[in-house]
Design a protein around this motif. Structure first.
Motif, PDB file in Angstrom:
ATOM      1  N   UNK A  90       0.819  -1.215   0.000  1.00 35.14           N
ATOM      2  CA  UNK A  90       0.000   0.000   0.000  1.00 35.14           C
ATOM      3  C   UNK A  90       0.851   1.262   0.000  1.00 35.14           C
ATOM      4  N   UNK A  91       1.928   1.279   0.780  1.00 31.11           N
ATOM      5  CA  UNK A  91       2.819   2.448   0.804  1.00 31.11           C
ATOM      6  C   UNK A  91       3.486   2.623  -0.558  1.00 31.11           C
ATOM      7  N   UNK A  92       3.856   1.519  -1.171  1.00 33.38           N
ATOM      8  CA  UNK A  92       4.438   1.567  -2.513  1.00 33.38           C
ATOM      9  C   UNK A  92       3.451   2.197  -3.499  1.00 33.38           C
ATOM     10  N   UNK A  93       2.202   1.737  -3.465  1.00 33.43           N
ATOM     11  CA  UNK A  93       1.186   2.266  -4.369  1.00 33.43           C
ATOM     12  C   UNK A  93       0.904   3.741  -4.101  1.00 33.43           C
ATOM     13  N   UNK A  94       0.875   4.128  -2.831  1.00 30.46           N
ATOM     14  CA  UNK A  94       0.650   5.537  -2.491  1.00 30.46           C
ATOM     15  C   UNK A  94       1.736   6.429  -3.091  1.00 30.46           C
ATOM     16  N   UNK A  95       2.983   5.973  -2.999  1.00 33.87           N
ATOM     17  CA  UNK A  95       4.080   6.743  -3.569  1.00 33.87           C
ATOM     18  C   UNK A  95       3.961   6.869  -5.077  1.00 33.87           C
ATOM     19  N   UNK A  96       3.679   5.759  -5.746  1.00 34.94           N
ATOM     20  CA  UNK A  96       3.560   5.775  -7.206  1.00 34.94           C
ATOM     21  C   UNK A  96       2.402   6.658  -7.653  1.00 34.94           C
ATOM     22  N   UNK A  97       1.257   6.537  -6.972  1.00 33.63           N
ATOM     23  CA  UNK A  97       0.092   7.357  -7.320  1.00 33.63           C
ATOM     24  C   UNK A  97       0.378   8.842  -7.147  1.00 33.63           C
ATOM     25  N   UNK A  98       1.088   9.187  -6.086  1.00 38.15           N
ATOM     26  CA  UNK A  98       1.386  10.596  -5.817  1.00 38.15           C
ATOM     27  C   UNK A  98       2.305  11.169  -6.884  1.00 38.15           C
ATOM     28  N   UNK A  99       3.314  10.413  -7.307  1.00 35.81           N
ATOM     29  CA  UNK A  99       4.209  10.889  -8.363  1.00 35.81           C
ATOM     30  C   UNK A  99       3.434  11.142  -9.652  1.00 35.81           C
ATOM     31  N   UNK A 100       2.524  10.233  -9.988  1.00 37.00           N
ATOM     32  CA  UNK A 100       1.723  10.397 -11.198  1.00 37.00           C
ATOM     33  C   UNK A 100       0.847  11.638 -11.091  1.00 37.00           C
ATOM     34  N   UNK A 101       0.269  11.883  -9.922  1.00 41.47           N
ATOM     35  CA  UNK A 101      -0.570  13.073  -9.736  1.00 41.47           C
ATOM     36  C   UNK A 101       0.262  14.353  -9.817  1.00 41.47           C
ATOM     37  N   UNK A 102       1.511  14.299  -9.348  1.00 42.63           N
ATOM     38  CA  UNK A 102       2.393  15.472  -9.465  1.00 42.63           C
ATOM     39  C   UNK A 102       2.684  15.763 -10.939  1.00 42.63           C
ATOM     40  N   UNK A 103       2.928  14.703 -11.719  1.00 45.25           N
ATOM     41  CA  UNK A 103       3.139  14.888 -13.161  1.00 45.25           C
ATOM     42  C   UNK A 103       1.914  15.541 -13.786  1.00 45.25           C
ATOM     43  N   UNK A 104       0.747  15.045 -13.410  1.00 43.57           N
ATOM     44  CA  UNK A 104      -0.497  15.586 -13.959  1.00 43.57           C
ATOM     45  C   UNK A 104      -0.719  17.024 -13.510  1.00 43.57           C
ATOM     46  N   UNK A 105      -0.293  17.382 -12.312  1.00 41.78           N
ATOM     47  CA  UNK A 105      -0.424  18.749 -11.789  1.00 41.78           C
ATOM     48  C   UNK A 105       0.274  19.748 -12.709  1.00 41.78           C
ATOM     49  N   UNK A 106       1.416  19.338 -13.258  1.00 43.22           N
ATOM     50  CA  UNK A 106       2.163  20.204 -14.173  1.00 43.22           C
ATOM     51  C   UNK A 106       1.793  19.956 -15.634  1.00 43.22           C
ATOM     52  N   UNK A 107       0.694  19.218 -15.852  1.00 42.77           N
ATOM     53  CA  UNK A 107       0.205  18.918 -17.201  1.00 42.77           C
ATOM     54  C   UNK A 107       1.263  18.180 -18.020  1.00 42.77           C
ATOM     55  N   UNK A 108       1.996  17.298 -17.340  1.00 43.65           N
ATOM     56  CA  UNK A 108       3.086  16.605 -18.009  1.00 43.65           C
ATOM     57  C   UNK A 108       2.634  15.654 -19.101  1.00 43.65           C
ATOM     58  N   UNK A 109       1.450  15.072 -18.947  1.00 41.47           N
ATOM     59  CA  UNK A 109       1.000  14.089 -19.923  1.00 41.47           C
ATOM     60  C   UNK A 109       0.563  14.723 -21.243  1.00 41.47           C
TER      61      UNK A 109
END
Length: 466
Positions: A90-109
């Motif tokens: 669960x901690x692993x997934x939380x970290x991965x999800x947060x990184x993806x959301x940070x990318x999306x915050x900067x419109x990286x995709x």
């Protein structure tokens, strides 16, 4: 008492499977099932004659002769052991999800979207298939599906055409997630559980997973839905200002996630430690870039105000899908309850020793292959997370045994055969309102052909590399 616990598990399973019919989020029966199962174990601890030691992966001798206090102490230790293993995931997934959301915050995709210049339906199909296959191996199949369907909605305006693309994205994303230790929750479970290593997982599953994606995409290329070109459509985002850090955050975030298996190999620490380091590095740059963004675009008061009240990291954490995390907690701990009673271990032994074919005993490897193939088909009907969790208690093979590689493939790709069979399918169903029976009629047979083709390639790869 064991019968009652099994009944609770079956009822909870049915409630999870019938989530859309019952209008109850699947996390609710998962949590209730987990709590009731362990409560029944605690209340009836003196009635059990066997106990499974997860550390030694064997049944304890003379468990029935232990005193009540010793049994309770053993149960608490076992519960803590399983909670620790579950927390790692669960901690692993939380970290991965947060990184993806940070990318999306900067419109990286949006960087990915800018690569798509063609209007040919077939070319777009192949672009999205390969993007799904590659991205899911890096940012997991669930997140890759969300990202690609979001991009797809800006490129394909006709929904009747778009849902065809969504169906093939589900197949490709699940195939891509199967060969990467961070591509799917189930492969992550096997990786964190020291059942597979990164290099061997890639070596044995990359080609079968690729075939699992290529066959359906190739067949779909000849279907009427992908003939011709897309209609010209106005890109609503074309005139929107883009952050100058979009591409930087995309590559930084994906690079940080990819570095986690390397960190585990070098340090021999659990993967969640590397994921927390990756999150910390990405978060530092996110805060720095965010501050730069404010100072450069301070004239734009609307943009400045929209970000001034929270940091990118806080914003990204607030968007984490906690229902999925709680669902994984409930289902993994519920399966752990069955494992602790030795039920899964006994079931596996009976299955492997007693499965006949036309009245005769067959080779143990073939038995295991049949069991795992059934697990893959079952993952289309039932969530693949509990099935893999159950397999961890059913089999005692060592690290990088071919059984674990085949389980990773079957559980990861088999769920594509029904739209409710995988997290990627469920999220696509929600985003595009795809009908269950439409998917069953149009896409399921493509997923089945790809699944069987990939399984055949896995058998050949296993023989070649043995």
């Amino acid at each position: 008492m064991e019968t009652v616990i099994i009944a609770v598990f079956v009822i909870g399973y049915l409630a999870i499977t019938l989530e859309h019919n019952l209008k109850i989020d699947k996390l609710i029966p998962a949590l209730v099932m987990m709590a009731i199962s362990w409560a029944l174990i605690s209340l009836g601890i003196d009635d059990f004659t066997q106990w499974f030691d997860s550390g030694k992966h064997a049944l304890l001798d003379n468990f029935g002769l232990l005193a009540h206090e010793e049994k309770m102490h053993l149960m608490e230790e076992t519960l803590l052991h399983h909670l620790g293993k579950t927390a790692e995931i669960l901690v692993f997934l939380l970290g991965a999800m947060t990184i993806v959301e940070i990318i999306d915050y900067f419109d990286g995709f949006s960087t990915i979207k800018s690569f798509i210049r063609t209007k040919s339906k077939v070319r777009i199909l192949w672009i999205f298939s390969f993007l799904a296959f590659i991205l899911s191996a890096i940012i997991d199949n669930l997140t890759a599906t969300i990202v690609l369907i979001s991009i797809l909605q800006k490129i394909v305006s006709n929904r009747s055409v778009r849902i065809w693309y969504a169906g093939l994205i589900i197949i490709a994303a699940n195939a891509g997630g199967a060969w990467s230790p961070i591509g799917d929750v189930t492969t992550t479970m096997l990786w964190i559980g020291d059942k597979v290593t990164t290099l061997n997982l890639i070596k044995y599953l990359l080609l079968p997973s690729l075939v699992c994606m290529l066959i359906p995409s190739t067949i779909a290329s000849f279907l009427p839905a992908f003939k011709g070109e897309l209609e010209e459509d106005i890109d609503e985002d074309a005139n929107k200002p883009k952050s100058k850090f979009s591409s930087t955050m995309l590559y930084l975030g994906l690079g940080a996630i990819v570095s986690v298996p390397v960190f585990k190999t070098v340090t021999h620490l659990p993967p969640y430690v590397g994921m927390m380091l990756a999150l910390g590095v990405v978060a530092v740059f996110a805060e720095i870039y965010s501050s730069s963004k404010f100072s450069v675009s301070g004239v734009d008061s609307e943009e400045s105000d929209s970000h001034a009240h929270h940091s990118p990291v806080h914003h990204s954490l607030s968007k984490i899908e906690m229902p999925s995390i709680l669902f994984f907690l409930g289902i993994l701990m519920a399966v752990a309850a069955l494992e602790s009673l030795g039920l899964l271990f006994g079931f596996a032994n009976n299955l492997k020793e007693g499965m006949p074919m036309m009245g005769t005993e067959i080779d143990g490897t073939l038995v295991s292959d049949l069991v795992v193939l059934l697990l893959g088909v079952g993952s289309a009907v039932i969530d693949n997370v509990p099935l893999v969790a159950a397999s961890l208690g059913m089999f005692s093979e060592g690290v990088d045994d071919q059984l674990w590689h085949f389980i990773a493939y079957s559980a990861g790709t088999g769920g594509s055969m029904l739209i409710i069979g995988s997290a990627a399918g469920v999220v696509a169903m929600g985003m595009e309102k795809i009908d269950f029976f439409w998917y069953l009629k149009k896409i399921s047979w493509l997923a089945l052909v790809g699944f069987l083709g990939g399984a055949l390639v896995f058998f050949l790869t296993r023989m070649w590399l043995a």
